[in-house]
Scaffold this motif. Structure first.
Motif, PDB file in Angstrom:
ATOM      1  N   HIS A 474     -21.562  21.280  22.860  1.00 20.62           N
ATOM      2  CA  HIS A 474     -20.921  20.037  22.453  1.00 20.62           C
ATOM      3  C   HIS A 474     -21.935  19.067  21.851  1.00 20.62           C
ATOM      4  O   HIS A 474     -23.084  19.004  22.304  1.00 20.62           O
ATOM      5  CB  HIS A 474     -20.274  19.337  23.659  1.00 20.62           C
ATOM      6  N   ASN A 509     -18.155  22.207  19.615  1.00 23.30           N
ATOM      7  CA  ASN A 509     -17.289  21.038  19.499  1.00 23.30           C
ATOM      8  C   ASN A 509     -18.072  19.783  19.144  1.00 23.30           C
ATOM      9  O   ASN A 509     -19.130  19.514  19.728  1.00 23.30           O
ATOM     10  CB  ASN A 509     -16.553  20.798  20.822  1.00 23.30           C
ATOM     11  N   TRP A 511     -17.603  15.735  19.068  1.00 26.03           N
ATOM     12  CA  TRP A 511     -16.750  14.681  19.613  1.00 26.03           C
ATOM     13  C   TRP A 511     -17.111  13.363  18.941  1.00 26.03           C
ATOM     14  O   TRP A 511     -18.179  12.798  19.192  1.00 26.03           O
ATOM     15  CB  TRP A 511     -16.925  14.584  21.129  1.00 26.03           C
TER      16      TRP A 511
END
Length: 832
Positions: A474, A509, A511
């Protein structure tokens, strides 16, 4: 159900497993029929020749793998990944779930055929490459000049390593230079290459990071140098006994040619390398640019050069947009951004208040999405911000169990950097921070702990954009900036490309926190970006800032730094060719008047500095070099201007006198007498080899006795001063000083082979000790090299880096009383 609705349903199901809290709506699970249809769509798209179809095929099957674990999906994934040539992904699939027994025989033959197509042999070992890697590898074999653009996670480094080994094993003398954009990357790349060379039985090939040319004997077995553009310029201008030689040049992160004055220096040093070594072959490697042919155009390599762009990544990235919900402080509205639209995942209930200040908000998100399992990078806009976020995550990560490796590293920082260095308290809770102005040993240690999953969180600045290899599951980003300006789309894509670790995850990912408040919506837009060099950028309007620069000798503003470098390159190119053609390539209908004014300003300058000195010192204005040249030329006894060995009596005062000369002639803004004393004292301690611990302790004690600044900010400020003033400005100024002094002594006194103290080398590496410098040339950190110089007695007759390598091979490090981190570094270097 329509195709688009089915994809939305799949994406929602897949995305929900990553959320930082609970969805407020019930999940609409995929039916067996829908799963079968998705497999069929992915299968058909995997056979397409269109890049978008292939990307869709991978996205669908990787989403299915996120939420469904059955033999049917696993078998389909095995075939689809094989068709896509994504063998790293297939290896991950088989390692995680085992090889599927549900693949029909005729499809097994198809996957076997794809394996054969994409396989190469290395020492009788079959290696399966992606489609991109295979094309890249075969292109490197055929092309003299190659420019390649590909996603960050495409596996370029692996292929570069294979090609480097092939070159070194081939006939002829090999001297390969690998250019990286920052010092932070030198250690990482050199360590990786050393390990590779050992594995391939090429331990006799030295990997060097200092700009000292190889001797004839070493060239027979091959040499590899890992440099920044500044170090490459020093290498090309070396006055050592051995002449510099380059057979191959690898320009990693080549898109950095568009970044300010260092971009112009990169362009200059490539030009210089082509001029010195016409037979050289060059690779330009960049992430996701639309015009990789640009490099071939800039350097006039079109006739012998090839280029191509790859847009398919073997790891896909999900971009999640997190916005607050009105009247619901503990809810987040999440959208998934796709190539064509956005999919609303819905409102997510979290166990924290999302409307906290930015530092806390990012920290809460990072902690929540990690789930105490996944690695998370939090991007920060500056060192102070990175530290603050790291402190905040540390408070949230109270359950972290510290490992022995982390304890050893903390003990090292306490004893060798500063007992109150703020990183210590963060590491105790499993969190690191990482930015440019940090001790290299500390920065490398943080990277290693993160890569080894010893810590799960790391807070980074823009060092991450410049090729530092820190992928994570992430990445958390909020209103990102480059310096004081909003981050551009190209940098965002480079940053987001770090999400997802090849052979560890199918997806990564990104964010985006509170994107509605960002100054620029860089999270959306074209994936491929057009680049242009920093020089082309400054000449777009005909070069107005260069005109202003030449007209005003007192300009010191940062905005003129790029103009100064551009002026140096243009003037030198004009002088060396005596042709206006170098200006004409910038002419357009809209800038023709201003370009004529720039040409008039540049060509009317009266500069008598020799061409070779201008060539070596393009980072300094030609008219400023003329001031310095005139001063030295008119000095009565040139030998009095020679700098003294730093330990000699009067060395420091002579160094300060030269610094004052630079302020007079080269426009160096020393601000005040106290500032001059500060940087000269720091510089002198640095080149004498004083430990960083002593340097920092002295500064911290002084500042805390007079102000209420935090220890953290004092250390940051002092390390920044060391990097910018000592390791950058002093390096380029003292290098020019010696070049001019050497030339004039030879001219006026008729002397040859002039020996001058190489202060620019001392400042760059932080030592004037010959043993320490040669050990550092092996790629050892300053910290470890200084320790080894103190505890080992090296042969006084050692002449070359190779001699020190041989001596270190014979040392019993178990009996050596040096920090454990030093032992690990040297043993890793030696392959023990």
């Amino acid at each position: 159900m329509e195709y688009s609705d089915l994809i939305i349903k799949l994406k929602k199901n897949s995305s929900l497993i990553y959320m930082p809290g609970e969805s407020t709506s019930e999940s609409d699970k995929l039916t067996e029929k829908e799963i079968n249809r998705l497999i069929a769509i992915s299968s058909m798209k995997s056979l397409s020749d269109r890049d978008q179809d292939k990307t869709d095929a991978y996205s669908i099957i990787s989403d299915l793998l996120n939420i469904i674990d059955d033999e049917k999906v696993l078998g389909a994934a095995d075939v689809i990944l094989s068709r896509l040539g994504n063998f790293p992904g297939r290896a991950l699939l088989r390692n995680r779930f085992g090889e599927s027994n549900k693949v029909p025989s005729f499809l097994k033959l198809e996957t076997l055929s794809r394996e054969i197509e994409n396989s190469v042999f290395d020492d009788d070992r079959k290696i399966q490459l992606t489609d991109f890697q295979y094309k890249f590898y075969t292109s490197l074999k055929k092309e003299k000049f190659l420019s390649v653009s590909a996603p960050t996670s495409a596996g370029k480094s692996f292929i570069l390593g294979m090609d480097l080994i092939d070159k070194l094993k081939g006939p002829g003398k090999k001297s390969i230079v690998y250019i990286v954009p920052t010092r932070a990357l030198i250690t990482e790349v050199s360590s990786r290459l050393r390990s590779l060379l050992r594995d391939k039985g090429l331990s006799d090939v030295l990997v060097r990071t200092a700009p000292f040319p190889s001797n004839e004997e070493q060239l027979q077995s091959g040499s590899v140098f890992v440099f920044t553009q500044e170090r490459l310029m020093s290498f090309l201008n070396s006055h050592e006994d051995n002449e510099p030689y380059i057979s191959s040049l690898i320009v990693d992160e080549a898109h950095e040619i568009q970044k300010g004055k260092r971009g112009i220096l990169l362009q200059s040093v490539i030009d210089y390398s082509l001029k010195m070594f016409p037979a050289i072959n060059i690779l330009f490697a960049s992430p996701l640019i639309k015009n990789p042919n640009y490099f071939l155009n800039v350097f006039n390599l079109n006739e012998e050069g090839k280029y191509f762009t790859e847009i398919i990544s073997p790891v896909s990235q999900n971009i999640f947009l997190l916005n607050s919900v009105r009247m619901k402080p503990k809810f987040i509205n999440v959208d998934l951004l796709t190539d064509t639209s956005s999919i609303n995942i819905g409102e997510i209930s979290v166990n924290f208040t999302y409307r906290e200040p930015k530092v806390k908000r990012r920290s809460y998100v990072a902690k929540a999405i990690s789930k105490d399992i996944d690695s998370v990078i939090v991007f920060s806009n500056g060192p102070g911000d990175a530290e603050n976020v790291a402190f905040q995550i540390s408070e949230l990560n109270s359950s972290f169990v510290i490992s022995d490796k982390v304890k050893v590293f903390i003990d090292f920082i306490k004893k060798e950097i500063h007992p109150d260095y703020p990183l210590i308290s963060c590491l105790e809770k499993g969190v690191g921070f990482h930015y440019g102005h940090m001790p290299s040993t500390v920065r490398q240690g943080v990277e290693n702990l993160f890569k080894d999953d010893e810590i799960k969180f790391i807070c980074c600045t823009s060092t991450l954009l410049q090729g530092v290899n820190l992928p994570a599951k992430h990445i958390v980003i909020e209103n990102p900036k480059s310096g004081d300006s909003p981050m551009n789309r190209s940098d965002f894509l480079n940053l987001s490309g770090r999400a997802g670790r090849l052979v560890k995850e199918f997806q990564g990912n990104i964010w985006c926190v509170q994107p509605d408040e960002w100054e620029e919506s860089v999270y959306k837009g074209e994936k491929l970006q057009i680049i242009e060099s920093s020089l082309d950028s400054i000449m777009k309007d005909g070069g107005r800032t260069i005109q202003e620069l030449i007209s005003n000798f007192d300009l010191n503003s940062k905005e003129y730094g790029k103009a100064e470098m551009a002026f140096g390159k243009l003037y030198n190119d004009y002088r060396s060719t005596d042709s206006l053609e170098i200006f004409e390539r910038f002419r357009t209908d809209s800038n023709t008047v201003e370009l004529d004014k720039t040409i008039e300003k540049v060509t009317s300058l009266s500069v008598t500095v020799p061409d070779e000195i201008l060539e070596k010192n393009k980072a300094i204005r030609a008219d400023y070099l003329q001031f310095l040249y005139d001063f030295i030329e008119n000095y009565d006894d040139l030998n009095d201007l020679k700098l003294l060995y730093p330990y000699a009596t009067g060395a420091k005062s002579k160094m300060i006198t030269v610094i004052e000369l630079f302020a007079l002639c080269l426009g160096w803004d020393l601000k005040s007498e106290s500032y001059k004393n500060l940087i000269s004292g720091l510089a002198y301690s640095w080149i004498k080899g004083d430990s960083l611990k002593d340097i920092l302790n002295t500064r911290v004690k002084y500042i805390l006795a007079n102000t209420e600044k935090s220890i953290s900010s004092v250390i940051r400020d002092h390390l920044k001063l060391l990097d910018q003033e000592v390791r950058f400005n002093m390096v380029k100024f003292f290098s020019a000083y010696n070049d001019i002094l050497r030339y004039l002594i030879e001219k006026k006194n008729g002397e040859e082979n002039i020996s001058l103290e190489p202060y620019h080398i001392y400042f760059e590496f932080g030592s004037c000790n010959r043993h320490t410098l040669q050990i550092m040339a092996l790629g050892v950190s300053r910290f470890t090299a200084i320790y080894l110089s103190k505890v080992l007695k090296f042969d006084a007759n050692n002449l070359d880096t190779e001699d020190y390598y041989k001596e270190l091979k014979n040392v019993n490090f178990d009996r050596l009383e040096i920090p454990e981190l030093c032992k690990q570094e040297v043993l890793s270097l030696l392959g023990n």
